[in-house]
Write a protein that holds these residues in place. Structure first.
Motif: not given
Length: 246
Positions: A95-99, A108-122, A140-144, A154-155
């Motif tokens: 219910p509340a954002p946790v970043l 932050n948005a890409a973190l779950p993918l990178m934890l799975r082993g997805t390349s940084r670019r993808r 996209a380049r701002k901090r939370p 939204r993030v």
């Protein structure tokens, strides 16, 4: 032990759960969620909605009862196995954002993918796609800490959708958003889920939000009170339903 139906991606039988202080949260809830279905779990505060989502997702282990995911018993898994399941197959929106404050928005948005082993670019490409769809890509380049709470949420939603989870658990996902923002975010979430075949279990207390689901299960004091079957919602109907909450 009862074998779950083949067409249910999630299946729970007679779930009981008590909080640490002994307060009962679930009192024998049973349900099935079909693959690709959007299920709304509706009820007032304290009805057991969040606890049910936490038990279904493996975040909590029920005191009694069974939880199955694709015919695999979640309730018998150990903590590490449940953690891998949540990382690889499930998405979660609070219910509340946790970043992560040290990461920027796209990281932050890409973190779950990178934890799975997805390349940084993808991972970055997928994250930016969802950030754009949720109208937050220009940050996209701002901090939370540089974002408003509604923008941070939204993030969080983009982070949950980017890995294309099998099941997305959304606990009051638009709670921090202004009413004018909720319609667009809910449209994006439900349209994305249907187009990507993502099963969604959505906790809400708002009838307008539940109207976007395929089916609604109502809870009161930790027990099911009724089930409402709804016809499929077209995108146009979804926009009309959301406009009621604006």
């Amino acid at each position: 032990m009862v074998t779950p139906p083949d067409n249910d991606v999630l299946w729970a039988r007679a779930l009981h759960f008590q909080h640490q202080d002994g307060t009962p949260a679930l009192g024998g809830v049973s349900l099935g969620v079909r693959e690709g279905e959007i299920l709304a779990v509706m009820g007032p505060r304290g009805s057991g909605k969040t606890t049910l989502l936490r038990c279904l997702s493996g975040l909590e282990r029920p005191g009694r009862g069974e939880v199955w995911f694709n015919s695999v018993p979640v309730h018998t898994m150990g903590p590490m196995t449940r953690e891998r399941l949540r990382r690889d197959r499930f998405g979660w929106i609070d219910p509340a954002p946790v970043l992560v404050p040290e990461l920027n928005v796209w990281e932050n948005a890409a973190l779950p993918l990178m934890l799975r082993g997805t390349s940084r670019r993808r991972a970055k490409t997928a994250a930016l796609e969802w950030l754009d769809r949720l109208d937050i890509g220009d940050h996209a380049r701002k901090r939370p800490h540089e974002l408003r709470q509604a923008e941070r949420q939204r993030v969080s939603i983009a982070r949950a959708l980017a890995p294309a989870p099998t099941v997305l658990f959304a606990d009051e996902p638009t709670a921090p958003l202004h009413r004018a923002d909720r319609a667009q975010v809910l449209r994006t979430l439900t349209t994305a889920a249907r187009s990507h075949g993502i099963t969604v279990v959505l906790a809400t207390h708002e009838a307008e939000t539940a109207a976007l689901a395929d089916r609604t299960v109502s809870l009161l004091d930790g027990r099911r009170v009724n089930t409402v079957h709804l016809p499929p919602v077209t995108e146009a109907e979804g926009r009309a339903a959301c406009s009621l909450s604006v």
